[in-house]
Design a protein around this motif. Structure first.
Motif, PDB file in Angstrom:
ATOM      1  N   TYR A  66       0.855  -1.183   0.000  1.00 46.17           N
ATOM      2  CA  TYR A  66       0.000   0.000   0.000  1.00 46.17           C
ATOM      3  C   TYR A  66       0.888   1.230   0.000  1.00 46.17           C
ATOM      4  CZ  TYR A  66      -4.381   2.513   0.926  1.00 46.17           C
ATOM      5  OH  TYR A  66      -5.499   3.310   0.816  1.00 46.17           O
ATOM      6  N   GLY A  67       0.451   2.276  -0.696  1.00 47.08           N
ATOM      7  CA  GLY A  67       1.210   3.513  -0.735  1.00 47.08           C
ATOM      8  C   GLY A  67       0.309   4.712  -0.504  1.00 47.08           C
ATOM      9  N   VAL A  68       0.837   5.721   0.185  1.00 47.07           N
ATOM     10  CA  VAL A  68       0.082   6.950   0.422  1.00 47.07           C
ATOM     11  C   VAL A  68       1.047   8.123   0.341  1.00 47.07           C
ATOM     12  CG1 VAL A  68       0.343   6.734   2.923  1.00 47.07           C
ATOM     13  CG2 VAL A  68      -1.496   8.150   1.993  1.00 47.07           C
ATOM     14  N   THR A  69       0.581   9.234  -0.253  1.00 50.21           N
ATOM     15  CA  THR A  69       1.405  10.424  -0.420  1.00 50.21           C
ATOM     16  C   THR A  69       0.642  11.648   0.080  1.00 50.21           C
ATOM     17  OG1 THR A  69       2.442   9.465  -2.386  1.00 50.21           O
ATOM     18  CG2 THR A  69       2.708  11.832  -2.053  1.00 50.21           C
ATOM     19  N   TYR A  70       1.314  12.447   0.888  1.00 46.69           N
ATOM     20  CA  TYR A  70       0.774  13.723   1.359  1.00 46.69           C
ATOM     21  C   TYR A  70       1.744  14.835   0.950  1.00 46.69           C
ATOM     22  CZ  TYR A  70      -2.266  10.888   4.356  1.00 46.69           C
ATOM     23  OH  TYR A  70      -3.182   9.985   4.826  1.00 46.69           O
ATOM     24  N   TYR A  71       1.223  16.040   0.825  1.00 47.10           N
ATOM     25  CA  TYR A  71       2.127  17.142   0.525  1.00 47.10           C
ATOM     26  C   TYR A  71       1.617  18.445   1.134  1.00 47.10           C
ATOM     27  CZ  TYR A  71      -0.967  19.018  -3.146  1.00 47.10           C
ATOM     28  OH  TYR A  71      -2.020  19.557  -3.832  1.00 47.10           O
ATOM     29  N   ARG A  72       2.536  19.374   1.270  1.00 45.37           N
ATOM     30  CA  ARG A  72       2.249  20.719   1.763  1.00 45.37           C
ATOM     31  C   ARG A  72       2.719  21.709   0.707  1.00 45.37           C
ATOM     32  NH1 ARG A  72       5.960  22.356   6.474  1.00 45.37           N
ATOM     33  NH2 ARG A  72       7.355  22.524   4.688  1.00 45.37           N
ATOM     34  N   LEU A  73       1.876  22.699   0.399  1.00 41.23           N
ATOM     35  CA  LEU A  73       2.200  23.636  -0.676  1.00 41.23           C
ATOM     36  C   LEU A  73       1.964  25.065  -0.210  1.00 41.23           C
ATOM     37  CD1 LEU A  73       2.927  24.184  -3.653  1.00 41.23           C
ATOM     38  CD2 LEU A  73       0.476  23.956  -4.180  1.00 41.23           C
ATOM     39  N   ASP A  74       2.974  25.903  -0.390  1.00 42.13           N
ATOM     40  CA  ASP A  74       2.876  27.331  -0.134  1.00 42.13           C
ATOM     41  C   ASP A  74       3.346  28.043  -1.396  1.00 42.13           C
ATOM     42  OD1 ASP A  74       3.063  29.980   0.638  1.00 42.13           O
ATOM     43  OD2 ASP A  74       3.787  29.510   2.663  1.00 42.13           O
ATOM     44  N   GLN A  75       2.398  28.402  -2.249  1.00 42.41           N
ATOM     45  CA  GLN A  75       2.745  28.983  -3.542  1.00 42.41           C
ATOM     46  C   GLN A  75       3.421  30.344  -3.393  1.00 42.41           C
ATOM     47  OE1 GLN A  75      -0.958  28.964  -5.726  1.00 42.41           O
ATOM     48  NE2 GLN A  75      -0.676  26.841  -6.402  1.00 42.41           N
ATOM     49  N   GLU A  76       3.044  31.105  -2.389  1.00 43.51           N
ATOM     50  CA  GLU A  76       3.639  32.429  -2.215  1.00 43.51           C
ATOM     51  C   GLU A  76       5.135  32.338  -1.932  1.00 43.51           C
ATOM     52  OE1 GLU A  76       1.534  34.550   0.755  1.00 43.51           O
ATOM     53  OE2 GLU A  76      -0.343  34.696  -0.405  1.00 43.51           O
ATOM     54  N   LYS A  77       5.532  31.283  -1.241  1.00 42.53           N
ATOM     55  CA  LYS A  77       6.945  31.115  -0.895  1.00 42.53           C
ATOM     56  C   LYS A  77       7.629  30.079  -1.785  1.00 42.53           C
ATOM     57  CE  LYS A  77       6.241  32.304   3.986  1.00 42.53           C
ATOM     58  NZ  LYS A  77       6.421  31.859   5.405  1.00 42.53           N
ATOM     59  N   TYR A  78       6.917  29.606  -2.799  1.00 44.43           N
ATOM     60  CA  TYR A  78       7.458  28.570  -3.696  1.00 44.43           C
ATOM     61  C   TYR A  78       7.982  27.375  -2.879  1.00 44.43           C
ATOM     62  CZ  TYR A  78       7.265  32.418  -7.004  1.00 44.43           C
ATOM     63  OH  TYR A  78       6.835  33.476  -7.772  1.00 44.43           O
ATOM     64  N   ASP A  79       7.150  26.975  -1.930  1.00 45.17           N
ATOM     65  CA  ASP A  79       7.554  25.928  -0.987  1.00 45.17           C
ATOM     66  C   ASP A  79       6.640  24.721  -1.155  1.00 45.17           C
ATOM     67  OD1 ASP A  79       8.586  24.464   1.092  1.00 45.17           O
ATOM     68  OD2 ASP A  79       7.580  25.602   2.665  1.00 45.17           O
ATOM     69  N   MET A  80       7.226  23.574  -1.399  1.00 47.25           N
ATOM     70  CA  MET A  80       6.444  22.343  -1.500  1.00 47.25           C
ATOM     71  C   MET A  80       7.221  21.198  -0.868  1.00 47.25           C
ATOM     72  SD  MET A  80       4.767  20.347  -4.774  1.00 47.25           S
ATOM     73  CE  MET A  80       3.946  18.756  -4.545  1.00 47.25           C
ATOM     74  N   THR A  81       6.559  20.464   0.009  1.00 42.79           N
ATOM     75  CA  THR A  81       7.169  19.321   0.688  1.00 42.79           C
ATOM     76  C   THR A  81       6.261  18.106   0.522  1.00 42.79           C
ATOM     77  OG1 THR A  81       8.181  20.769   2.327  1.00 42.79           O
ATOM     78  CG2 THR A  81       8.043  18.434   2.885  1.00 42.79           C
ATOM     79  N   GLU A  82       6.843  16.973   0.224  1.00 44.79           N
ATOM     80  CA  GLU A  82       6.073  15.750   0.005  1.00 44.79           C
ATOM     81  C   GLU A  82       6.512  14.667   0.974  1.00 44.79           C
ATOM     82  OE1 GLU A  82       5.003  13.970  -4.083  1.00 44.79           O
ATOM     83  OE2 GLU A  82       6.677  12.714  -3.383  1.00 44.79           O
ATOM     84  N   LEU A  83       5.542  13.918   1.467  1.00 51.28           N
ATOM     85  CA  LEU A  83       5.838  12.756   2.310  1.00 51.28           C
ATOM     86  C   LEU A  83       5.191  11.526   1.685  1.00 51.28           C
ATOM     87  CD1 LEU A  83       6.353  12.213   5.920  1.00 51.28           C
ATOM     88  CD2 LEU A  83       4.496  10.867   4.948  1.00 51.28           C
TER      89      LEU A  83
END
Length: 212
Positions: A96-113
């Protein structure tokens, strides 16, 4: 009546009267029966299963396990056809696989888990772990460096590392934790413009607690 007999009768009468008076003053002790003790039942120890007993999907991190600024990107069962031949040879049974992410477009910030869960026969777990660890360390080259990191034990065996990659002017850092617990192999990876190894360890512990 003879004088001796009269004296004897008088003595007996005095003894009987005295006995009656003494019994009235000092009654015979009442025997007290000791209370019956009920034996405390000995608890029967429960034997924990050597393999996971919950469906593989229930071992995946839920949105409630994630920081509030993460959203779900994808989650799905893994299929036999998408696994490589080595996984087949090691007896891969489910995944099984699961992906989450956080996105802040104003700061050009993206993190994926990303979390990947695989089930193998219990007898092959050490071999699975060794192969995966060797494959990780083999990634080192002129542009990729692998650094092992201290990490609490998440089960039977645990390996945590940081991967630094240089791609032109960019430097990309990825944190990963792999571990085996019972018949479960898991890999949690965090990558992006903002990464947090302490958070990754917390999420790995939450993932471990779901293996029952």
């Amino acid at each position: 009546m003879y004088p001796g007999s009269a004296v004897l009768c008088a003595v007996l009468a005095i003894v009987l009267v005295s006995a009656g008076c003494l019994s009235a003053i000092f009654p015979e002790p009442v025997s007290v029966q000791a209370p019956t003790l009920t034996p405390t039942p000995t608890p029967v120890p429960t034997t924990e299963s050597a393999v996971a007993t919950v469906p593989v999907s229930q071992m995946a991190l839920q949105l409630s396990d994630m920081p509030s600024d993460y959203i779900l990107k994808d989650r799905s069962d893994l299929t036999y056809l998408e696994m490589d031949q080595m996984s087949h040879d090691l007896g891969w049974r489910a995944g099984y696989g699961v992906t989450y992410y956080r996105l802040d477009q104003e700061k050009y910030d993206m993190t994926e888990l990303r979390q990947v869960i695989d089930l193998y026969p219990l007898a092959n777990m050490n071999k699975v772990f060794d192969i995966e660890e060797e494959a990780i360390t083999a990634q080192e080259n002129g542009t990729t460096q692998i650094y092992e990191l201290p990490c609490p034990n998440m089960g039977d065996r645990t390996f945590a590392y940081r991967k630094d990659e240089t791609r032109g002017p960019l430097s990309i850092t990825t944190y990963s934790i792999i571990f085996t617990n019972k018949d479960v192999y898991e890999e949690l990876t965090m990558s992006g413009t903002t990464t947090d190894f302490e958070m990754l360890k917390t999420l790995a512990r939450a993932a471990t607690d779901k293996i029952q």
